[in-house]
Design a protein around this motif. Sequence first.
Motif, PDB file in Angstrom:
ATOM      1  N   LYS A  37       0.916  -1.165  -0.020  1.00 41.66           N
ATOM      2  CA  LYS A  37       0.026   0.150   0.012  1.00 41.66           C
ATOM      3  C   LYS A  37       0.713   1.380  -0.120  1.00 41.66           C
ATOM      4  O   LYS A  37       1.858   1.378   0.543  1.00 41.66           O
ATOM      5  N   PRO A  38       0.296   2.214  -0.691  1.00 44.88           N
ATOM      6  CA  PRO A  38       1.124   3.769  -0.591  1.00 44.88           C
ATOM      7  C   PRO A  38       0.763   4.402   0.618  1.00 44.88           C
ATOM      8  O   PRO A  38      -0.188   4.165   1.358  1.00 44.88           O
ATOM      9  N   TYR A  39       1.784   5.523   0.937  1.00 45.84           N
ATOM     10  CA  TYR A  39       1.425   6.179   2.124  1.00 45.84           C
ATOM     11  C   TYR A  39       1.479   7.563   1.833  1.00 45.84           C
ATOM     12  O   TYR A  39       1.829   7.974   0.657  1.00 45.84           O
ATOM     13  N   LEU A  40       0.449   8.278   2.711  1.00 41.46           N
ATOM     14  CA  LEU A  40       0.331   9.752   2.023  1.00 41.46           C
ATOM     15  C   LEU A  40       1.572  10.607   2.676  1.00 41.46           C
ATOM     16  O   LEU A  40       1.862  10.816   4.062  1.00 41.46           O
ATOM     17  N   ARG A  41       1.987  11.631   2.063  1.00 46.07           N
ATOM     18  CA  ARG A  41       2.869  12.778   2.421  1.00 46.07           C
ATOM     19  C   ARG A  41       2.346  14.116   1.739  1.00 46.07           C
ATOM     20  O   ARG A  41       1.932  14.096   0.692  1.00 46.07           O
ATOM     21  N   THR A  42       2.320  14.978   2.640  1.00 46.95           N
ATOM     22  CA  THR A  42       1.952  16.369   2.273  1.00 46.95           C
ATOM     23  C   THR A  42       3.211  17.304   1.876  1.00 46.95           C
ATOM     24  O   THR A  42       4.076  17.198   2.901  1.00 46.95           O
ATOM     25  N   LEU A  43       3.419  17.681   0.702  1.00 44.64           N
ATOM     26  CA  LEU A  43       4.602  18.418   0.229  1.00 44.64           C
ATOM     27  C   LEU A  43       4.296  19.656  -0.159  1.00 44.64           C
ATOM     28  O   LEU A  43       3.575  20.092  -0.897  1.00 44.64           O
ATOM     29  N   THR A  44       5.120  20.617   0.605  1.00 46.34           N
ATOM     30  CA  THR A  44       5.036  22.083   0.403  1.00 46.34           C
ATOM     31  C   THR A  44       6.466  22.592  -0.230  1.00 46.34           C
ATOM     32  O   THR A  44       7.313  22.559   0.569  1.00 46.34           O
ATOM     33  N   ARG A  45       6.248  23.034  -1.419  1.00 41.21           N
ATOM     34  CA  ARG A  45       7.698  23.347  -2.067  1.00 41.21           C
ATOM     35  C   ARG A  45       7.576  24.878  -2.863  1.00 41.21           C
ATOM     36  O   ARG A  45       6.600  25.389  -3.119  1.00 41.21           O
ATOM     37  N   THR A  46       8.872  25.158  -2.804  1.00 38.27           N
ATOM     38  CA  THR A  46       9.023  26.518  -3.421  1.00 38.27           C
ATOM     39  C   THR A  46       9.644  26.196  -4.807  1.00 38.27           C
ATOM     40  O   THR A  46      10.652  25.610  -4.645  1.00 38.27           O
ATOM     41  N   PHE A  47       9.172  26.885  -5.871  1.00 40.38           N
ATOM     42  CA  PHE A  47       9.684  26.862  -7.209  1.00 40.38           C
ATOM     43  C   PHE A  47      10.281  28.338  -7.336  1.00 40.38           C
ATOM     44  O   PHE A  47       9.650  29.204  -7.119  1.00 40.38           O
ATOM     45  N   VAL A  48      11.666  28.579  -7.686  1.00 37.05           N
ATOM     46  CA  VAL A  48      12.117  29.774  -8.157  1.00 37.05           C
ATOM     47  C   VAL A  48      12.375  29.632  -9.494  1.00 37.05           C
ATOM     48  O   VAL A  48      13.120  28.706 -10.132  1.00 37.05           O
ATOM     49  N   LEU A  49      11.728  30.330 -10.474  1.00 41.84           N
ATOM     50  CA  LEU A  49      11.763  30.365 -11.965  1.00 41.84           C
ATOM     51  C   LEU A  49      12.449  31.284 -12.656  1.00 41.84           C
ATOM     52  O   LEU A  49      12.435  32.522 -12.017  1.00 41.84           O
ATOM     53  N   VAL A  50      12.937  31.297 -13.699  1.00 41.43           N
ATOM     54  CA  VAL A  50      13.572  32.413 -14.478  1.00 41.43           C
ATOM     55  C   VAL A  50      13.076  32.118 -16.077  1.00 41.43           C
ATOM     56  O   VAL A  50      12.761  31.197 -16.515  1.00 41.43           O
ATOM     57  N   LYS A  51      12.913  33.498 -16.591  1.00 41.76           N
ATOM     58  CA  LYS A  51      12.369  33.212 -18.097  1.00 41.76           C
ATOM     59  C   LYS A  51      13.648  33.399 -19.182  1.00 41.76           C
ATOM     60  O   LYS A  51      14.514  34.495 -18.810  1.00 41.76           O
ATOM     61  N   GLU A  52      13.730  32.429 -19.742  1.00 42.03           N
ATOM     62  CA  GLU A  52      14.935  32.408 -20.831  1.00 42.03           C
ATOM     63  C   GLU A  52      14.450  32.517 -22.097  1.00 42.03           C
ATOM     64  O   GLU A  52      13.670  31.295 -22.545  1.00 42.03           O
ATOM     65  N   GLY A  53      14.383  33.656 -22.685  1.00 43.18           N
ATOM     66  CA  GLY A  53      13.721  33.865 -24.135  1.00 43.18           C
ATOM     67  C   GLY A  53      11.964  33.937 -23.698  1.00 43.18           C
ATOM     68  O   GLY A  53      11.750  34.783 -22.920  1.00 43.18           O
ATOM     69  N   ASP A  54      11.197  33.111 -24.259  1.00 45.96           N
ATOM     70  CA  ASP A  54       9.978  33.070 -24.029  1.00 45.96           C
ATOM     71  C   ASP A  54       9.548  32.045 -23.271  1.00 45.96           C
ATOM     72  O   ASP A  54       8.338  31.872 -22.792  1.00 45.96           O
ATOM     73  N   GLU A  55      10.391  31.166 -22.687  1.00 46.49           N
ATOM     74  CA  GLU A  55      10.007  30.078 -21.512  1.00 46.49           C
ATOM     75  C   GLU A  55      10.637  30.389 -20.175  1.00 46.49           C
ATOM     76  O   GLU A  55      11.430  31.069 -20.223  1.00 46.49           O
ATOM     77  N   TRP A  56       9.721  29.718 -19.487  1.00 42.06           N
ATOM     78  CA  TRP A  56      10.084  29.929 -18.012  1.00 42.06           C
ATOM     79  C   TRP A  56      10.811  28.602 -17.579  1.00 42.06           C
ATOM     80  O   TRP A  56      10.380  27.468 -18.073  1.00 42.06           O
ATOM     81  N   LYS A  57      11.838  28.564 -16.843  1.00 45.60           N
ATOM     82  CA  LYS A  57      12.657  27.532 -16.502  1.00 45.60           C
ATOM     83  C   LYS A  57      12.754  27.538 -15.062  1.00 45.60           C
ATOM     84  O   LYS A  57      12.630  28.533 -14.162  1.00 45.60           O
ATOM     85  N   ILE A  58      13.031  26.156 -14.631  1.00 42.83           N
ATOM     86  CA  ILE A  58      13.100  25.994 -12.793  1.00 42.83           C
ATOM     87  C   ILE A  58      14.737  26.412 -12.791  1.00 42.83           C
ATOM     88  O   ILE A  58      15.625  25.971 -13.564  1.00 42.83           O
ATOM     89  N   TRP A  59      14.829  27.208 -11.768  1.00 41.12           N
ATOM     90  CA  TRP A  59      16.113  27.487 -11.129  1.00 41.12           C
ATOM     91  C   TRP A  59      16.420  27.088  -9.867  1.00 41.12           C
ATOM     92  O   TRP A  59      17.555  26.403  -9.770  1.00 41.12           O
ATOM     93  N   ARG A  60      15.443  26.840  -9.123  1.00 45.20           N
ATOM     94  CA  ARG A  60      15.506  26.400  -7.576  1.00 45.20           C
ATOM     95  C   ARG A  60      14.373  25.466  -7.393  1.00 45.20           C
ATOM     96  O   ARG A  60      13.265  25.964  -7.698  1.00 45.20           O
ATOM     97  N   TYR A  61      14.369  24.496  -6.546  1.00 48.32           N
ATOM     98  CA  TYR A  61      13.316  23.681  -6.008  1.00 48.32           C
ATOM     99  C   TYR A  61      13.620  23.037  -4.606  1.00 48.32           C
ATOM    100  O   TYR A  61      14.622  22.523  -4.642  1.00 48.32           O
ATOM    101  N   TYR A  62      13.017  23.427  -3.715  1.00 52.07           N
ATOM    102  CA  TYR A  62      13.195  23.313  -2.392  1.00 52.07           C
ATOM    103  C   TYR A  62      12.044  23.449  -1.224  1.00 52.07           C
ATOM    104  O   TYR A  62      11.105  23.909  -1.726  1.00 52.07           O
TER     105      TYR A  62
END
Length: 675
Positions: A122-147
């Motif tokens: 059986k799977p177990y339940l975890r609640t995750l709260t995460r911060t995404f730091v994004l940067v825009k490179e040209g017309d696209e957003w990209k992930i810079w940090r994830y923590y």
Amino acid sequence: MKEGVIKVALKANKFSAMAKMFAPLLATILLASSQTSDEVSVRSLVERFFALYAAEDIQAIMALWSSHSPDRKAFGEELTDLLGRFDFSFSAPRFLRIQIEGDKANLKVSVDALVKRIGSPKPYLRTLTRTFVLVKEGDEWKIWRYYPAAQELVNALASANDETELEKLLNAEKELVNQDLVMTLFSMATQHLERNEPKQGLRLAQIAKTIATRIEDPACYALAWYREGDAFWRMGELEQAIEVKEKCLEWLQRELERRQDSLPPEKFAWLQAVLFQLLHWAGMFYEAIVGDQDKSLQKFQTMLHYAQRYGDVYTEANALNCIGGRRLSMGEMTQGIQTMERAIELFERLVQQHPKNKPLSTDYLVALNHLASAYNGLLIPQRALNLYEKSLSISRNLGDKVGEMGALWGIGYSFVLQGNSEKAQTYLEQSLKLAKEVGHYGWIYTNLGTLVELHRKRGNLDAAMAFAEEALKVARQVQSYSWELGALENLSFLSVQKGDFQRAKAYIDEGLKLAERLNLQSQRLYQALGDMNRKQKRWQEAIDAYQKAIEVLEERTVMISEPTGKLISPEREQIKAYNDLAICLLMLGQTEEALKVAERAKARTLAEIMQTGKIDLRKRMTEEERQQEEELRKQIARLNIALRSLQNQPNPDQQQVKHLQERIAEARRGHESFR
């Protein structure tokens, strides 16, 4: 004509004036449109991130990252490991905060994750709260940090001066007061302990306990409580550490029974997973830190009981592997081998079900190598060779360099036992070369030690000395005192064999000082000292050294382990000290004493045979006597660990060191008089 031109000009001026009037409003509308477009884009990126995570599409996930991010590589390695061990599914992301400023964005996101471990029903339940730091490179957003979003809050909590300030911080960030906050505190507490900062680790573990109580998460509460015990151990308070860990495990087992029918399945599975983990940690703690094999075995047996009860095949395989290892170290060779064979069967079944799962295959390799080592310990090298060859093939298919060097060493050692020196040297040198390329000091030291013994037996003492000296340098480089002691023992023996008594005396003296500092007794150094004096016909000095070697020998059951913790073989030269002592006594005309020593040697040999054959040497003792002997042995082990923990601190209290040394000496006298 002029009148028409004038009208057109007036209209143009009117439009120009209106344009100027509405320009700020138009700019605001365009900016809002741009921001709305960016918000849609960043939301879409986060949603794709979790969808790809659940689909285990590592390549596509990494494409969402900026190639310039300093965190990208570490995240990829962690992701690969996690997806090898668990299956994930996620709820729709809940966006708690979205901040966009130019080409940078900061998002705080919460998701519920169902996590299923390999081999778990059986799977177990975890609640995750995460911060995404994004940067825009040209017309696209990209992930810079994830923590973890709780990271900043944890830093603030760690700096809080009192409970009032702590409560104020928690009230200000109520949305972060959840399971993820406790796990982030737990992780940071662990980091402090690894840096030998036990007071900071203890503080964070206690805060984690408080929050786990507030959110009513018994599994997180148990994790934090257990980490408290680790902090006490790091502070040199071994008895308190043991008490905390035992109370934690007893409470958690009661909670499991009490909440079996009341908790939702996914939350109950989380409670199970934590119990399995803590029992495994406890088994390793009692084995490696406390030196209590019986208690270690008990924890792994409890782990096995719950794994079988709840149908967790992976945990069952791990528990059987650990139980087999403990039985081997306790001299129960046949039972240990049989238990490890059962573990191998379960691992093979899991590997067939999950053929691409690298971490699972790595665990299988470890089990294969442990079992092979056990067969070598029983002097059944052909069976060991078959297992190591299977391990080598799997390691190379997986690209597992550590597994490969372990298998190469095992094949080499198997050939040592078969007397095939040339093949042994070939495989050992291959393993050593690979270990040096990877920088794996454990296998470097192990191979050097085995090559020392191989060349010594072949009479190539210069080559043996060179490898022993290299092993000493490695030990000092990594600051492993136990390895350093082993290298000094080898150099002492080799110097005696070469007749270089001046160097032998220097190595022996250095080794004895190190052993004293570690509060250890080195039987091999006393043996080397006896050999050196006997060769120089200093009969009484040789007798004194051999008697000391025998005294140390008779205090323990000798099993040799290599630095990575795998059993190699029983010591086959234990009776050498007895025979050498008898020869020296005869040289001084003490025939009766020599005969007594010869009888002790026979008794020692018989005892080892009986133990290897799984005969209980304490069968004629009463239960009270067994408990008394066991308690004395455990007391000595615990005091030794407490002393070493204290000595590892930057500025140990010398009065406390002296007090512990006195208690150890007293306990040893009590054990000796009892025996």
